[in-house]
Design a protein around this motif. Structure first.
Motif, PDB file in Angstrom:
ATOM      1  N   ASP A  27      18.742   4.754   3.782  1.00  0.00           N
ATOM      2  CA  ASP A  27      17.341   4.584   4.145  1.00  0.00           C
ATOM      3  C   ASP A  27      16.791   5.929   4.603  1.00  0.00           C
ATOM      4  N   HIS A  28      15.494   5.987   4.789  1.00  0.00           N
ATOM      5  CA  HIS A  28      14.855   7.117   5.446  1.00  0.00           C
ATOM      6  C   HIS A  28      14.383   6.661   6.823  1.00  0.00           C
ATOM      7  N   VAL A  29      14.458   7.548   7.784  1.00  0.00           N
ATOM      8  CA  VAL A  29      13.915   7.253   9.109  1.00  0.00           C
ATOM      9  C   VAL A  29      12.867   8.312   9.445  1.00  0.00           C
ATOM     10  N   ILE A  30      11.798   7.889  10.081  1.00  0.00           N
ATOM     11  CA  ILE A  30      10.719   8.778  10.493  1.00  0.00           C
ATOM     12  C   ILE A  30      10.936   9.145  11.957  1.00  0.00           C
ATOM     13  N   THR A  31      10.997  10.432  12.230  1.00  0.00           N
ATOM     14  CA  THR A  31      11.264  10.913  13.584  1.00  0.00           C
ATOM     15  C   THR A  31      10.131  11.809  14.055  1.00  0.00           C
ATOM     16  N   TYR A  32       9.717  11.623  15.293  1.00  0.00           N
ATOM     17  CA  TYR A  32       8.732  12.505  15.923  1.00  0.00           C
ATOM     18  C   TYR A  32       9.491  13.557  16.723  1.00  0.00           C
ATOM     19  N   HIS A  33       9.204  14.823  16.455  1.00  0.00           N
ATOM     20  CA  HIS A  33       9.947  15.904  17.105  1.00  0.00           C
ATOM     21  C   HIS A  33       9.255  16.450  18.354  1.00  0.00           C
ATOM     22  N   GLY A  34       7.940  16.415  18.372  1.00  0.00           N
ATOM     23  CA  GLY A  34       7.234  16.934  19.536  1.00  0.00           C
ATOM     24  C   GLY A  34       5.901  17.553  19.154  1.00  0.00           C
ATOM     25  N   ARG A  35       5.349  18.319  20.085  1.00  0.00           N
ATOM     26  CA  ARG A  35       4.042  18.946  19.895  1.00  0.00           C
ATOM     27  C   ARG A  35       4.203  20.449  19.712  1.00  0.00           C
ATOM     28  N   SER A  65      18.201  17.073   3.177  1.00  0.00           N
ATOM     29  CA  SER A  65      18.322  15.725   3.734  1.00  0.00           C
ATOM     30  C   SER A  65      17.139  15.353   4.623  1.00  0.00           C
ATOM     31  N   SER A  66      16.317  16.334   4.987  1.00  0.00           N
ATOM     32  CA  SER A  66      15.142  16.079   5.826  1.00  0.00           C
ATOM     33  C   SER A  66      13.943  16.825   5.265  1.00  0.00           C
ATOM     34  N   ILE A  67      12.802  16.176   5.330  1.00  0.00           N
ATOM     35  CA  ILE A  67      11.543  16.819   4.973  1.00  0.00           C
ATOM     36  C   ILE A  67      10.654  16.792   6.211  1.00  0.00           C
ATOM     37  N   TYR A 123      -3.325  21.688  18.750  1.00  0.00           N
ATOM     38  CA  TYR A 123      -1.931  21.253  18.673  1.00  0.00           C
ATOM     39  C   TYR A 123      -1.650  20.518  17.367  1.00  0.00           C
ATOM     40  N   PHE A 124      -0.367  20.435  17.036  1.00  0.00           N
ATOM     41  CA  PHE A 124       0.084  19.704  15.854  1.00  0.00           C
ATOM     42  C   PHE A 124       1.278  18.832  16.225  1.00  0.00           C
ATOM     43  N   SER A 125       1.285  17.630  15.686  1.00  0.00           N
ATOM     44  CA  SER A 125       2.437  16.738  15.859  1.00  0.00           C
ATOM     45  C   SER A 125       3.422  17.009  14.726  1.00  0.00           C
ATOM     46  N   ILE A 126       4.700  17.138  15.071  1.00  0.00           N
ATOM     47  CA  ILE A 126       5.723  17.446  14.088  1.00  0.00           C
ATOM     48  C   ILE A 126       6.601  16.217  13.860  1.00  0.00           C
ATOM     49  N   TYR A 127       6.739  15.830  12.593  1.00  0.00           N
ATOM     50  CA  TYR A 127       7.559  14.689  12.209  1.00  0.00           C
ATOM     51  C   TYR A 127       8.578  15.129  11.159  1.00  0.00           C
ATOM     52  N   SER A 128       9.537  14.264  10.913  1.00  0.00           N
ATOM     53  CA  SER A 128      10.427  14.474   9.766  1.00  0.00           C
ATOM     54  C   SER A 128      10.776  13.123   9.160  1.00  0.00           C
ATOM     55  N   GLN A 129      10.999  13.148   7.858  1.00  0.00           N
ATOM     56  CA  GLN A 129      11.554  11.991   7.156  1.00  0.00           C
ATOM     57  C   GLN A 129      12.966  12.380   6.755  1.00  0.00           C
ATOM     58  N   THR A 130      13.937  11.650   7.278  1.00  0.00           N
ATOM     59  CA  THR A 130      15.336  12.051   7.155  1.00  0.00           C
ATOM     60  C   THR A 130      16.156  10.987   6.445  1.00  0.00           C
ATOM     61  N   LEU A 131      17.023  11.435   5.575  1.00  0.00           N
ATOM     62  CA  LEU A 131      17.940  10.527   4.896  1.00  0.00           C
ATOM     63  C   LEU A 131      19.015  10.046   5.872  1.00  0.00           C
ATOM     64  N   ALA A 132      19.132   8.746   6.017  1.00  0.00           N
ATOM     65  CA  ALA A 132      20.209   8.134   6.804  1.00  0.00           C
ATOM     66  C   ALA A 132      21.147   7.468   5.803  1.00  0.00           C
ATOM     67  N   GLU A 133      22.122   8.232   5.357  1.00  0.00           N
ATOM     68  CA  GLU A 133      22.977   7.789   4.259  1.00  0.00           C
ATOM     69  C   GLU A 133      23.897   6.653   4.684  1.00  0.00           C
ATOM     70  N   ILE A 156      22.452   6.347  12.007  1.00  0.00           N
ATOM     71  CA  ILE A 156      21.054   6.770  12.108  1.00  0.00           C
ATOM     72  C   ILE A 156      20.886   7.813  13.209  1.00  0.00           C
ATOM     73  N   ALA A 157      21.544   7.603  14.342  1.00  0.00           N
ATOM     74  CA  ALA A 157      21.455   8.556  15.454  1.00  0.00           C
ATOM     75  C   ALA A 157      21.984   9.930  15.041  1.00  0.00           C
ATOM     76  N   TYR A 158      23.051   9.955  14.261  1.00  0.00           N
ATOM     77  CA  TYR A 158      23.610  11.228  13.791  1.00  0.00           C
ATOM     78  C   TYR A 158      22.624  11.934  12.860  1.00  0.00           C
ATOM     79  N   SER A 159      21.996  11.190  11.949  1.00  0.00           N
ATOM     80  CA  SER A 159      21.028  11.779  11.022  1.00  0.00           C
ATOM     81  C   SER A 159      19.839  12.371  11.773  1.00  0.00           C
ATOM     82  N   ILE A 160      19.361  11.659  12.795  1.00  0.00           N
ATOM     83  CA  ILE A 160      18.231  12.142  13.585  1.00  0.00           C
ATOM     84  C   ILE A 160      18.611  13.405  14.358  1.00  0.00           C
ATOM     85  N   ALA A 161      19.811  13.420  14.942  1.00  0.00           N
ATOM     86  CA  ALA A 161      20.271  14.588  15.702  1.00  0.00           C
ATOM     87  C   ALA A 161      20.349  15.820  14.810  1.00  0.00           C
TER      88      ALA A 161
END
Length: 239
Positions: A27-35, A65-67, A123-133, A156-161
């Protein structure tokens, strides 16, 4: 056949009479990284207008693996972590025709992604779409009419990290990371449920007249949405 990442395995299990078929799904997971506050307001990630629309530049991680993507952060979204908290309660796809209770921050992001309009923002919000294999496992019991899906939170936690480590906006400018590192939004991009190791893959390959064209057979799509990959392959083949 195109019944979806879970529907296709279910139909095939009935077709080939496979009892208690099981497997994994990515799956892909959407993560918010910060401002992020750039050093110069001539920020490079502005939409590039072309004849047929506009282009939003999104850098990929080295292993693809991440965009990563940025969005203008206005009003309530200028507070760190507010974007992810809004997304959890409101979801990703807001209908612009329904403006009741929609925040200015969400509206600004929608204008940016759907129309290429970027309002002035500090400011800009930074996100990523990451592959959670292989982050999900599924099983299909003949007594049920659908696949039973279970989540592997550690995967999923490992992919986000890993995605947070490689955030390209963490250097060069003022970056304030999110304090909700464990929160994410499921991408709803399940794929790879019928991999090469699937017990019914040999049966599928033996039927020349059967062609599967959905996300269930795509295992290595990287950070992109599987629909984009399918459309790209179709374009390259001239379909």
């Amino acid at each position: 056949m195109a019944a979806g990442s879970l529907g296709t395995p279910y139909l095939l299990s009935s077709l080939f009479e496979c009892q208690n078929l099981s497997g994994t799904a990515s799956d892909h997971v959407i993560t918010y990284h910060g401002r992020y506050e750039p050093r110069h307001q001539s920020y490079a990630a502005k939409p590039k207008m072309i004849k047929t629309g506009y282009i939003l530049e999104c850098p990929l991680s080295e292993c693809r693996s991440s965009i990563y993507y940025s969005r203008p952060s206005l009003a309530d979204f200028t507070r760190v972590d507010q974007p992810i908290l809004k997304r959890i309660t409101q979801g990703l796809n807001r209908n612009l025709s329904t403006l009741k209770n929609i925040s200015i921050g969400t509206l600004a992001e929608q204008m940016y992604t759907r129309a290429g309009l970027q309002l002035p923002s500090k400011y800009f919000s930074i996100y990523s779409q990451t592959l959670a294999e292989r982050s999900y496992s599924y099983s299909i019991d003949k007594n049920h009419s659908r696949a039973i899906l279970s989540c592997n939170e550690l995967s999923i936690a490992y992919s986000i990290a890993e995605a947070r480590k490689k955030n390209p906006w963490s250097h060069g400018g003022k970056f304030i990371p999110s304090s909700f590192e464990d929160k994410y939004i499921p991408g709803v991009h399940l794929h790879g449920t019928i991999g090469k190791a699937s017990p019914i893959r040999r049966s599928i390959d033996s039927l020349a007249e059967l062609s599967i064209i959905d996300s269930s057979v795509h295992e290595t799509i990287g950070a992109e949405h599987h629909a984009f990959r399918v459309a790209y392959l179709a374009y390259m083949k001239g379909l």
